[in-house]
Design an enzyme around this catalytic site. Structure first.
Site, PDB file in Angstrom:
ATOM      1  N   HIS A   1      21.148  28.279  52.110  1.00  0.00           N
ATOM      2  CA  HIS A   1      20.554  29.795  51.365  1.00  0.00           C
ATOM      3  C   HIS A   1      19.898  29.037  49.998  1.00  0.00           C
ATOM      4  CE1 HIS A   1      25.020  29.748  50.053  1.00  0.00           C
ATOM      5  NE2 HIS A   1      24.428  29.982  48.878  1.00  0.00           N
TER       6      HIS A   1
ATOM      7  N   TYR B   1      26.112  37.764  42.994  1.00  0.00           N
ATOM      8  CA  TYR B   1      26.914  38.166  41.921  1.00  0.00           C
ATOM      9  C   TYR B   1      26.681  39.246  41.284  1.00  0.00           C
ATOM     10  CZ  TYR B   1      28.234  33.158  42.377  1.00  0.00           C
ATOM     11  OH  TYR B   1      28.619  32.172  43.067  1.00  0.00           O
TER      12      TYR B   1
ATOM     13  N   PRO C   1      36.735  30.951  40.256  1.00  0.00           N
ATOM     14  CA  PRO C   1      35.924  30.817  41.513  1.00  0.00           C
ATOM     15  C   PRO C   1      34.366  31.218  40.979  1.00  0.00           C
ATOM     16  CG  PRO C   1      37.288  32.453  41.690  1.00  0.00           C
ATOM     17  CD  PRO C   1      37.599  32.009  40.611  1.00  0.00           C
TER      18      PRO C   1
ATOM     19  N   LYS D   1      33.027  26.271  42.171  1.00  0.00           N
ATOM     20  CA  LYS D   1      33.064  24.704  41.944  1.00  0.00           C
ATOM     21  C   LYS D   1      34.129  23.921  42.425  1.00  0.00           C
ATOM     22  CE  LYS D   1      29.139  24.114  39.844  1.00  0.00           C
ATOM     23  NZ  LYS D   1      28.192  23.331  40.242  1.00  0.00           N
TER      24      LYS D   1
ATOM     25  N   TYR E   1      24.538  24.993  39.160  1.00  0.00           N
ATOM     26  CA  TYR E   1      25.123  25.449  40.324  1.00  0.00           C
ATOM     27  C   TYR E   1      25.183  24.423  41.368  1.00  0.00           C
ATOM     28  CZ  TYR E   1      26.178  29.359  43.506  1.00  0.00           C
ATOM     29  OH  TYR E   1      26.790  30.202  44.480  1.00  0.00           O
TER      30      TYR E   1
HETATM   31  C1  PHB Z   1      32.789  32.380  48.695  1.00  0.00           C
HETATM   32  O1  PHB Z   1      32.055  32.629  49.571  1.00  0.00           O
HETATM   33  O2  PHB Z   1      34.130  32.532  49.081  1.00  0.00           O
HETATM   34  C2  PHB Z   1      32.503  32.165  47.183  1.00  0.00           C
HETATM   35  C3  PHB Z   1      31.235  32.256  47.122  1.00  0.00           C
HETATM   36  C4  PHB Z   1      30.665  32.042  45.719  1.00  0.00           C
HETATM   37  C5  PHB Z   1      31.598  31.930  44.724  1.00  0.00           C
HETATM   38  C6  PHB Z   1      33.186  32.106  45.055  1.00  0.00           C
HETATM   39  C7  PHB Z   1      33.519  32.381  46.323  1.00  0.00           C
HETATM   40  O3  PHB Z   1      31.321  31.662  43.349  1.00  0.00           O
END
Ligand code: PHB
Ligand code: APR
Length: 392
Positions: free
Chosen positions: A73, A201, A293, A297, A385
């Site tokens: 993505h 997010y 999370p 990372k 990122y």
């Molecule tokens: C996940 O897909 O579990 C996931 C994705 C982005 C994040 C944390 C977890 O920042």
């Protein structure tokens, strides 16, 4: 099994990947894992890989399933209550996409190739103890089926996670830790539903929310929750209702609900242990550091640690040259602290903290507006990122 070149404590992603890479360089290792393989594989963990991690795993012969099942993505969306979401286009700024591919699948692949190649993995290795780490002939002892065994080795790799024995085997005077515990956690579910399709997010006055995916029919969602949250108080219907409240309407309408197949709560923590070495013991992955999370990372740092450590061990055994072993901790920590800072910043921006007064909330909103309006600010977030390149 009385001797090996590298004794690896922990059979999670870091330990398994290190063992696989050492095998490719014809270096003998043995993994001592406290749990069973089935237990390790039932853990639901992270799901986003940096472009550098994808290339590294592909170059290590672990790309086939990732390329088949992974979801590339362009980047991640950031949404804010009552405002239009925007894309941090990592692909546009850094030239490569991010990839959603679950840690469970990576761990399954690592177990597959280690078993294919005759890798030595001791499951249910209990009471692992490390000896003579400061000398040139360390030893590892463990118990299995009521028997105690001792393995002599040249090096010990501590890949046993935050609660492992390795870091705790380092004398207190030889290690310094840095920590920030957050006053909330993430309540996460997995559901066999079509995902929204992007990693999104969202910040809302009720708290943070995240939409992610594991494949075209497997969705992963999280909501910020209090540390005292009881999962029994969160039946699926309540979770879906709260999740939708935290996303802008146009995104909430795209969320397909369904029964959860996994539901868990994880606390958030920032943690670093320095140095990532004591004598012949080298720490890698969660044994040395933990990130919230929010920046996705954790797994990517475990991968970069293992890249640096395996390269150093291979240089030692192949060329009797210890330059990479000597620089391992400093080199790994440069990338660790960059990820710690990025994860901490993103966590502060997107989560509601108890101490957030009206001023703090306005400042965070202004930061969101700046990020949304500024291409250079977005480029900076995108390159963090995507992750720093591995150092030569
Ligand atoms: C996940 O897909 O579990 C996931 C994705 C982005 C994040 C944390 C977890 O920042
Ligand atoms: N003896 C043997 N094995 C142990 C011990 C011990 N004393 N303590 C822990 N272990 C094992 C655990 O059972 C686990 O399988 O070490 C392994 C550590 O694996 P992880 O915790 O997954 O850590 P790591 O391999 O560094 O992977 C980091 O996992 O937690 C996520 O977000 C993190 O995605 C990142 C990844």
């Amino acid at each position: 099994m009385r001797r090996t070149q590298v004794a690896i404590i922990g059979g999670g992603p870091a330990g398994l990947l290190l063992s696989h890479l050492l095998h490719l360089d014809k270096i003998d290792s043995v993994i001592l894992e406290r749990q069973t393989k089935a237990y390790v594989l039932q853990r639901i963990r992270a799901g986003v890989l940096e472009p550098g991690s994808v290339k590294f795993l592909r170059d290590a012969g672990l790309g086939e399933r990732m390329d088949r099942e992974g979801h590339a993505h362009d980047g991640s969306w950031i949404a804010w209550q009552d405002r239009e979401a925007f894309l941090i286009n990592t692909k546009a700024h850094c030239g490569k996409p991010m990839t959603s591919f679950g840690q469970t699948a990576i761990t399954e692949e690592l177990y597959r190739v280690r078993e294919r190649d005759g890798g030595r993995i001791v499951e249910e290795a209990e009471n692992v103890r490390l000896f003579d780490l400061a000398g040139s002939a360390p030893k590892v002892a463990y118990e299995k089926d009521g028997e105690t065994a001792t393995i002599e080795c040249d090096f010990v790799a501590g890949c046993d996670g935050f609660h492992g024995v390795s870091r705790r085997s380092i004398p207190g005077a030889a290690i310094k830790t840095f920590e920030r515990a957050y006053p909330f956690g993430w309540l996460g579910i997995m559901s066999e539903t079509p995902p929204v399709g992007e990693v999104i997010y969202a910040r809302h006055e009720r708290g943070f929310a995240l939409a992610s995916l594991r494949g075209p029919a497997l969705s992963r969602y999280y909501i910020q929750c209090g540390l005292d949250t009881d999962i029994a108080d969160w039946p699926d219907d309540r979770f879906w209702e709260e999740l939708k409240r935290r996303f802008p309407t146009d995104i909430a309408q795209r969320i397909v609900t369904g029964p959860s197949i996994e539901k868990s709560i994880a606390p958030l923590r920032s943690f670093v242990a320095e140095p990532m070495r004591y004598g012949r013991l080298f720490l890698a992955g969660d044994a040395a550091h933990i990130v919230p999370p929010t920046g996705a990372k954790g797994l990517n740092l475990a991968i970069s640690d293992v890249f640096y450590l395996e390269r150093a061990l291979a240089q030692h055994f192949r060329e009797r040259d210890d330059r990479y072993l000597e620089s391992y901790s400093d080199m790994a920590l440069r990338r660790v602290w960059a990820a710690e800072r990025f994860s901490w910043q993103l966590t502060k921006l997107l989560h509601v903290f108890p101490e957030d007064d009206d001023f703090e909330t306005r400042i965070k909103l202004s930061e969101f507006d700046h990020l949304k309006a500024s291409r250079s600010a977005q480029a900076s977030v995108a390159e963090q990122y995507a992750g720093l390149p591995f150092e030569d």
